[in-house]
Scaffold this motif. Structure first.
Motif, PDB file in Angstrom:
ATOM      1  N   LYS A  11    -116.967  39.023  19.192  1.00 35.71           N
ATOM      2  CA  LYS A  11    -117.606  38.914  17.911  1.00 35.71           C
ATOM      3  C   LYS A  11    -116.878  37.812  17.423  1.00 35.71           C
ATOM      4  O   LYS A  11    -115.973  37.033  17.344  1.00 35.71           O
ATOM      5  CB  LYS A  11    -117.276  40.239  16.950  1.00 35.71           C
ATOM      6  N   HIS A  22    -112.328  43.328  13.921  1.00 32.48           N
ATOM      7  CA  HIS A  22    -113.018  44.281  14.426  1.00 32.48           C
ATOM      8  C   HIS A  22    -112.548  45.251  15.406  1.00 32.48           C
ATOM      9  O   HIS A  22    -112.434  46.134  15.806  1.00 32.48           O
ATOM     10  CB  HIS A  22    -114.376  43.517  15.510  1.00 32.48           C
ATOM     11  N   CYS A  23    -111.419  44.203  16.540  1.00 32.21           N
ATOM     12  CA  CYS A  23    -110.725  44.934  17.333  1.00 32.21           C
ATOM     13  C   CYS A  23    -109.251  44.648  17.337  1.00 32.21           C
ATOM     14  O   CYS A  23    -108.502  45.292  18.158  1.00 32.21           O
ATOM     15  CB  CYS A  23    -110.971  44.466  18.802  1.00 32.21           C
TER      16      CYS A  23
END
Ligand code: ZN
Length: 78
Positions: A11, A22-23
């Motif tokens: 992303k 995000h991760c």
């Protein structure tokens, strides 16, 4: 503000981010080294799989050739 792609989840995130929102992929130096090592391992693993599949194709080709040979011998002899 420049954007870069997160190597963990792909992303787009801010280039100045130290951690992917995000991760939670970390862009710290040590973690990047770890990530490169994992990538290298994966690359070698894929190369190994490719070698094996080439061998497998050769084996199938030999089996195919033998079957064709036996079949034609069968027709000529019978
Ligand atoms: Zn990410």
């Amino acid at each position: 503000m420049a954007l870069q792609r997160c190597p963990g989840c792909r992303k787009k995130i801010s280039e100045s981010a130290k951690l992917c929102p995000h991760c939670a992929f970390s862009f710290a130096e040590a973690d990047l080294e770890k990530y490169k090592a994992v990538l290298e391992q994966r690359r070698q693993h894929n190369a190994e799989i490719n070698r094996k599949s080439v061998k497998l194709h050769l084996i199938w080709f030999v089996i195919f050739a033998v079957v064709i040979g036996v079949a034609s011998w069968w027709q000529n002899g019978g």
